[in-house]
Design a protein around this motif. Structure first.
Motif, PDB file in Angstrom:
ATOM      1  N   ILE A 362       0.796  -1.418  -0.117  1.00 30.36           N
ATOM      2  CA  ILE A 362      -0.139   0.002  -0.282  1.00 30.36           C
ATOM      3  C   ILE A 362       0.767   0.976   0.553  1.00 30.36           C
ATOM      4  CG2 ILE A 362      -1.845   0.984   1.114  1.00 30.36           C
ATOM      5  CD1 ILE A 362      -2.644  -1.227   1.926  1.00 30.36           C
ATOM      6  N   ALA A 363       2.257   1.447   0.693  1.00 37.06           N
ATOM      7  CA  ALA A 363       2.777   2.464   0.650  1.00 37.06           C
ATOM      8  C   ALA A 363       3.424   2.440  -0.955  1.00 37.06           C
ATOM      9  CB  ALA A 363       4.227   2.157   1.870  1.00 37.06           C
ATOM     10  N   TRP A 364       3.834   1.497  -1.534  1.00 37.37           N
ATOM     11  CA  TRP A 364       4.466   2.316  -2.928  1.00 37.37           C
ATOM     12  C   TRP A 364       2.946   2.513  -3.884  1.00 37.37           C
ATOM     13  CZ3 TRP A 364       7.804   2.544  -5.726  1.00 37.37           C
ATOM     14  CH2 TRP A 364       9.401   1.407  -5.203  1.00 37.37           C
ATOM     15  N   ASP A 365       1.980   1.643  -3.852  1.00 44.49           N
ATOM     16  CA  ASP A 365       0.817   2.427  -4.407  1.00 44.49           C
ATOM     17  C   ASP A 365       0.385   4.348  -3.703  1.00 44.49           C
ATOM     18  OD1 ASP A 365      -0.986   0.979  -6.231  1.00 44.49           O
ATOM     19  OD2 ASP A 365      -2.376   2.159  -4.698  1.00 44.49           O
ATOM     20  N   ILE A 366       0.521   3.947  -2.335  1.00 44.74           N
ATOM     21  CA  ILE A 366       0.161   5.854  -1.984  1.00 44.74           C
ATOM     22  C   ILE A 366       1.265   6.714  -3.235  1.00 44.74           C
ATOM     23  CG2 ILE A 366       0.521   6.985  -0.176  1.00 44.74           C
ATOM     24  CD1 ILE A 366      -1.056   5.005   1.471  1.00 44.74           C
ATOM     25  N   SER A 367       2.540   5.831  -2.942  1.00 41.95           N
ATOM     26  CA  SER A 367       3.788   7.124  -3.704  1.00 41.95           C
ATOM     27  C   SER A 367       3.772   7.130  -4.795  1.00 41.95           C
ATOM     28  CB  SER A 367       4.952   6.215  -2.990  1.00 41.95           C
ATOM     29  OG  SER A 367       4.795   5.951  -1.731  1.00 41.95           O
ATOM     30  N   ARG A 368       2.929   5.914  -5.555  1.00 43.95           N
ATOM     31  CA  ARG A 368       2.632   6.208  -7.155  1.00 43.95           C
ATOM     32  C   ARG A 368       1.287   7.140  -7.140  1.00 43.95           C
ATOM     33  NH1 ARG A 368       4.870   0.187  -7.273  1.00 43.95           N
ATOM     34  NH2 ARG A 368       2.602   0.207  -7.805  1.00 43.95           N
ATOM     35  N   HIS A 369       0.798   6.981  -6.111  1.00 42.79           N
ATOM     36  CA  HIS A 369      -0.801   7.537  -6.433  1.00 42.79           C
ATOM     37  C   HIS A 369      -0.768   8.806  -6.416  1.00 42.79           C
ATOM     38  CE1 HIS A 369      -5.076   8.925  -5.707  1.00 42.79           C
ATOM     39  NE2 HIS A 369      -5.462   8.113  -6.657  1.00 42.79           N
ATOM     40  N   PHE A 370       0.532   9.203  -5.828  1.00 43.25           N
ATOM     41  CA  PHE A 370      -0.017  11.031  -4.982  1.00 43.25           C
ATOM     42  C   PHE A 370       1.015  11.589  -5.952  1.00 43.25           C
ATOM     43  CE2 PHE A 370       2.189  14.574  -3.324  1.00 43.25           C
ATOM     44  CZ  PHE A 370       1.221  15.178  -2.751  1.00 43.25           C
ATOM     45  N   ARG A 371       2.434  10.643  -6.231  1.00 39.46           N
ATOM     46  CA  ARG A 371       3.381  11.237  -7.548  1.00 39.46           C
ATOM     47  C   ARG A 371       2.366  11.940  -8.394  1.00 39.46           C
ATOM     48  NH1 ARG A 371       6.878   6.665 -10.305  1.00 39.46           N
ATOM     49  NH2 ARG A 371       4.633   6.516 -11.007  1.00 39.46           N
ATOM     50  N   ASP A 372       1.536  10.566  -9.274  1.00 44.16           N
ATOM     51  CA  ASP A 372       1.149  11.169 -10.662  1.00 44.16           C
ATOM     52  C   ASP A 372       0.017  11.912 -10.359  1.00 44.16           C
ATOM     53  OD1 ASP A 372       2.725   9.151 -11.337  1.00 44.16           O
ATOM     54  OD2 ASP A 372       1.404   7.426 -11.638  1.00 44.16           O
ATOM     55  N   ASN A 373      -0.406  12.254  -9.782  1.00 44.30           N
ATOM     56  CA  ASN A 373      -1.763  13.236  -9.291  1.00 44.30           C
ATOM     57  C   ASN A 373      -1.216  14.312  -9.005  1.00 44.30           C
ATOM     58  OD1 ASN A 373      -4.332  11.768 -10.121  1.00 44.30           O
ATOM     59  ND2 ASN A 373      -2.861   9.944  -8.732  1.00 44.30           N
ATOM     60  N   ILE A 401      10.927   4.182   0.605  1.00 48.41           N
ATOM     61  CA  ILE A 401      10.711   4.052  -0.830  1.00 48.41           C
ATOM     62  C   ILE A 401      10.317   5.889  -1.455  1.00 48.41           C
ATOM     63  CG2 ILE A 401       9.064   4.347  -2.933  1.00 48.41           C
ATOM     64  CD1 ILE A 401       7.415   2.524  -0.662  1.00 48.41           C
ATOM     65  N   GLY A 402      11.139   6.696  -0.910  1.00 42.53           N
ATOM     66  CA  GLY A 402      11.405   7.672  -1.519  1.00 42.53           C
ATOM     67  C   GLY A 402      10.685   8.366  -2.273  1.00 42.53           C
ATOM     68  N   ILE A 403       9.533   7.691  -2.473  1.00 45.22           N
ATOM     69  CA  ILE A 403       8.508   9.455  -3.823  1.00 45.22           C
ATOM     70  C   ILE A 403       8.750  10.042  -3.201  1.00 45.22           C
ATOM     71  CG2 ILE A 403       7.082   8.826  -5.438  1.00 45.22           C
ATOM     72  CD1 ILE A 403       7.859   5.856  -5.521  1.00 45.22           C
ATOM     73  N   VAL A 404       7.299   9.777  -2.056  1.00 49.12           N
ATOM     74  CA  VAL A 404       7.612  10.968  -1.169  1.00 49.12           C
ATOM     75  C   VAL A 404       7.890  11.231  -0.357  1.00 49.12           C
ATOM     76  CG1 VAL A 404       4.771  10.838  -2.839  1.00 49.12           C
ATOM     77  CG2 VAL A 404       5.652   9.677  -0.210  1.00 49.12           C
ATOM     78  N   THR A 405       7.823  12.441   0.116  1.00 49.19           N
ATOM     79  CA  THR A 405       8.047  13.217   1.532  1.00 49.19           C
ATOM     80  C   THR A 405       7.007  12.954   2.190  1.00 49.19           C
ATOM     81  OG1 THR A 405       7.301  15.759   1.047  1.00 49.19           O
ATOM     82  CG2 THR A 405       9.448  14.730   0.621  1.00 49.19           C
TER      83      THR A 405
END
Length: 871
Positions: A362-373, A401-405
């Motif tokens: 879920i942490a990966w999914d949140i990271s990608r979802h926020f990044r993409d939107n 994961i490091g995609i979002v802060t």
């Protein structure tokens, strides 16, 4: 310029905050008069003297002719005409300027229409003296985002300036420190009435006793402390108590204590999350509903943004063989039923959602979802977690994961020796994290303030993680998405989703991304809360009547509880009470009667009229006995193993789940849908809440039925419980479809209700109670008589024989003798007869080895069943 479009604001109001104005509470008849008034005004010709002044110069003659010609034809009323009349006619304009314009930290703000009409209605309400000599109060329900804090400021000013209220004292009570701070700061920033914040009960009493006209803010516990501290009540009828989130703070004894301390005060409750239909009693206690402004209205007015919902599911695979093997090892000390109960407990979403690999997925999914939107925009997100430990897990994974802060806000964990939370002792990881935050920030308040400030005003963090903090009462307009990984219901769910409905520039929607599965709860909450159409005076009258009818039962309920212990001579001998409850039937009756008494007492303690009628001495007696009986119930449950403490197994089971439950993919399970577009939202609800939901509901009710009747036929209901758990387990592990799941649990439910045994010997078909004795016998000799056919035949004969003996001793002309369960001589004779039967008709006849201890245990079970079934 379109004349059918209008909005209003003050000078320098930013475009996004311009508002609509609606004339509320206009009847059909008044509506016609209202339209005709505006129409008449618009089509009334200017007096000639006025025209002479306007068009006096020769050069304006052609202009005068133009307007004279226009006056000959009737002109239609436009939306802008209505706004000019509603807002700019002399009396309304002066009213808005003088009473409904405030400066919030230097920003000029004018009331929205719902604020204006709510305050006007309240002014009329509080000017009315009721039959009891007190000013009428009530509840103002305005949904989140509608400016509740400013409404309270404006109402306080309106009360202070009311010509018929000399020297009013205004107290604002909230239920959380952060809300108290928010209200206090709002009053300060508005630079109107002076405001004082009471930080202790003593200080609050001093403020209330002073002649100062300052508004006083405080929180509930300080208010209660002040109430207890003050020996004499405050008698003034010009005290106004404004209570924030009244549906929570009014329950229990708080409401009663307020009325005792301020017998003549006027109570006004505000709530941003509306009252459910079942909570209409809340409004009754404060004097009725004054005004409502629903979430539907707020969305229509664009006071808040619409919310888009999307359900997502992290697929899980279970490595079944090792998890079952280790589960059996961990749960070895438990009975089969307790094992089934524990398996059910740990297969629920709350534990499976906290499995390490699911959190990671879920942490990966949140990271990608926020990044993409939203990454790179001004917008932020909020992640809601089940508890402090799971919040730290998400924090660590998102950082890794490091995609979002991200940043995490936690309340202080309880670090006292021996402390236990709902999930066991506080994990070291939580204590260590909190210690690190205190080292970095210095205090809990600075910790929260610093993180919130960064979230609102700086680029980082992009996501704020919460468990028990900032779920409610936390407003950040740039918060655009709420990621849900925990179950929320009713008020809390609506308060949580309101974190993302605030208006902000460029923000068209708020988003709810649900990983837990609260769609059904959200659907129910919206149905209950979106309107208040069922609230009327008749309902209130009915509610009051029902309350009093319920409370009249209290003396009888109290007496019935004590009747259970009437044989105890020394009423102070707690051990005697515990020994009496050794009898399963008596203990079961005690639990039932205590539950009813406790529920009725809760209602009574929150009813002021009951306190006055009964008197303080009787109230103290009822309360003391409730405390005593509650402690006794807890002791009895521990002594007689009515409950299993699963905390000892929790860490081991969670480790098993972490190792053997795998998540590697997250998939959407609903379309992205606006929750206020009713038809589309209901379509998504119907897709998800179908066969599986019905099956879950049936399984839950069947499981409760099984639990309640386990003692009546342990073998039968244990088998049913295992079948039910197997069906649930198979569905959760994707072995069977939703349709098959529903089919299986429905069949189990029907079998449970009919007590159907598929393998029952024919001779027992018409002997329902003998079937229970058969089950005890069959289970006892499972390892002693290997041949199944012989064991069943013997157990069937034994069940019938035991039932005949019991009937002989306790029945009189087919009816159970009065109070036979408490006749020790009869019970003693029955025990001997049953023991003799087991030795003669089972042990000796079938040459099977059975000890005296086992015989005694069987006899005890037989009599226990008889006490439950023969009444």
């Amino acid at each position: 310029i379109a004349t059918n479009v209008a909005s209003f604001g003050t000078t320098c109001t930013a475009p996004k905050f311009w508002s609509l104005w609606r004339e509320k509470h206009i009847s059909d008849r008044a509506e016609k008069t209202y339209v005709n008034t505006i129409k008449k005004l618009k089509n009334t010709a200017l007096p000639e003297k006025v025209k002479d002044r306007l068009f006096g110069a020769d050069r304006y003659k052609y202009v005068r002719a133009y307007f004279d010609e226009l006056e000959q034809e009737e002109v239609a009323v436009t939306t802008q005409d209505e706004y000019l009349y509603n807002l700019c006619r002399p009396e309304r304009l002066l009213q808005l300027v003088h009473n409904y314009t405030v400066y919030d930290a230097g920003v000029k703000k004018v009331a929205r229409y719902q604020q204006y009409f709510a305050i006007e209605k309240t002014k009329k309400r509080i000017a009315t003296i009721g039959p009891d000599g007190k000013r009428l109060g009530g509840v103002i329900w305005h949904t989140q985002g509608s400016g509740k804090s400013l409404t309270m400021v404006m109402l306080a000013q309106a009360i202070a300036m009311h010509p018929d209220i000399p020297n009013p004292k205004i107290v604002i009570v909230t239920d959380r420190v952060d809300l108290d701070d928010q209200i206090y700061r709002t009053f300060l920033k508005c630079d109107g009435l002076p405001v004082l914040k009471a930080n202790s009960g003593k200080q609050l009493v001093e403020y209330l006793e002073s002649k100062s006209d300052a508004v006083v803010t405080t929180i509930i516990n300080k208010f209660e402390a002040a109430v207890k501290r003050r020996k004499k009540p405050f008698q003034s009828e010009n005290i106004f108590v404004l209570i924030d989130e009244g549906h929570r703070t009014q329950y229990g004894e708080f409401n009663v204590n307020m009325q005792k301390a301020f017998p003549n005060a006027c109570f006004l409750a505000f709530t941003g999350t509306p009252l459910q239909k079942k909570e209409k009693d809340t409004a009754t206690k404060f004097g009725g509903l004054i005004d409502s402004y629903t979430v539907d209205q707020a969305v229509e007015d664009k006071a808040v943004v619409p919310l888009l919902y999307e359900g997502r599911h992290a697929l899980q695979e279970i490595n079944e063989d090792p998890i079952n093997t280790y589960f059996d090892m961990v749960s070895e000390p438990l009975t089969p039923y307790q094992k089934a109960d524990m398996k059910k407990k740990y297969s629920r979403g709350g534990y499976l959602n906290n499995v390490e690999q699911k959190v990671y997925a879920i942490a990966w999914d949140i990271s990608r979802h926020f990044r993409d939107n939203w990454q790179g925009t001004v917008f932020k997100g909020q992640l809601v977690c089940k508890d402090k430990l799971s919040a730290i897990k998400y924090y660590d994974h998102l950082k890794e994961i490091g995609i979002v802060t991200c940043e995490l806000v936690l309340s202080k964990p309880d670090t006292r020796s021996g402390e236990e939370s709902a999930y066991g002792t506080t994990p070291k990881k939580v204590i260590q994290f909190y210690k690190k935050m205190m080292e970095e920030h210095g205090s809990q308040k600075k910790y929260e303030t610093n993180v919130i400030s960064r979230f609102k005003y700086q680029d980082d963090p992009e996501i704020i993680i919460v468990a028990d903090k900032l779920l409610t009462g936390f407003d950040a307009p740039n918060n655009v998405v709420l990621y849900l990984t925990k179950k929320l219901t009713e008020h809390t769910l609506l308060q949580a989703i309101a974190r993302v409905n605030r208006v902000a520039s460029g923000k068209d929607y708020g988003y709810i991304i649900d990983y837990f599965g609260v769609l059904e709860e959200l659907d129910e909450a919206l149905k209950n809360y979106s309107s208040y159409e069922d609230f009327d005076t008749a309902d209130l009258d009915l509610t009051v009547t029902n309350v009093y009818e319920e409370l009249q039962k209290l003396p009888q309920l109290h007496s019935e509880l004590w009747d259970i212990f009437k044989t105890i001579k020394n009423k102070y001998d707690e051990t005697a009470y515990e020994k009496l409850l050794a009898d399963d039937a008596i203990r079961s009756e005690y639990y039932d009667k205590l539950s009813i008494y406790a529920r009725t007492m809760k209602l009574a303690l929150s009813t002021f009229e009951w306190h006055k009628k009964v008197g303080e001495e009787k109230v103290k007696k009822y309360k003391y006995d409730l405390g005593f009986f509650s402690k006794l119930r807890l002791a009895a449950k521990n002594i007689y193993s009515d409950t299993v403490d699963f905390k000892a197994y929790e860490k081991q089971i969670q480790n098993l789940l972490d190792k053997h439950v795998i998540s590697h993919e997250v998939k959407p399970i609903t379309e992205l849908v606006n929750i206020f577009e009713t038809e589309k939202f209901e379509e998504e609800v119907a897709k998800v809440i179908g066969a599986a939901s019905k099956a879950d509901m049936i399984a839950s009710r069947t499981d409760k039925h099984i639990s309640e009747r386990m003692q009546e036929d342990e073998d039968l209901y244990r088998r049913f419980s295992e079948m039910l758990q197997n069906a649930i387990w198979d569905y959760r592990n994707k072995r069977i479809s939703e349709v098959e799941y529903l089919k299986r649990v429905t069949q189990i439910k029907n079998d449970v209700l009919k007590r159907t045994r598929n393998d029952l010997p024919e001779k027992l078909n018409d002997r329902l109670i003998a079937q229970a004795f058969y089950g005890v016998t069959l289970a006892t000799f499972e390892d002693k008589i290997k041949d199944e056919a012989s064991r069943k035949s013997m157990s069937a004969d034994a069940g019938i024989g035991i039932d005949n003996i019991i009937r002989e001793y306790i029945l009189d002309k087919g009816t159970a003798k009065v109070d036979w369960v408490n006749k020790s001589n009869l019970i003693g004779q029955l025990e001997i007869a049953l023991g003799d039967f087991i030795m003669d008709e089972i042990r000796d006849k079938y040459d099977v080895n059975v000890s005296f201890g086992e015989i005694s245990e069987m006899v005890e079970k037989y009599i226990g069943i008889a006490k439950l079934r023969y009444k």
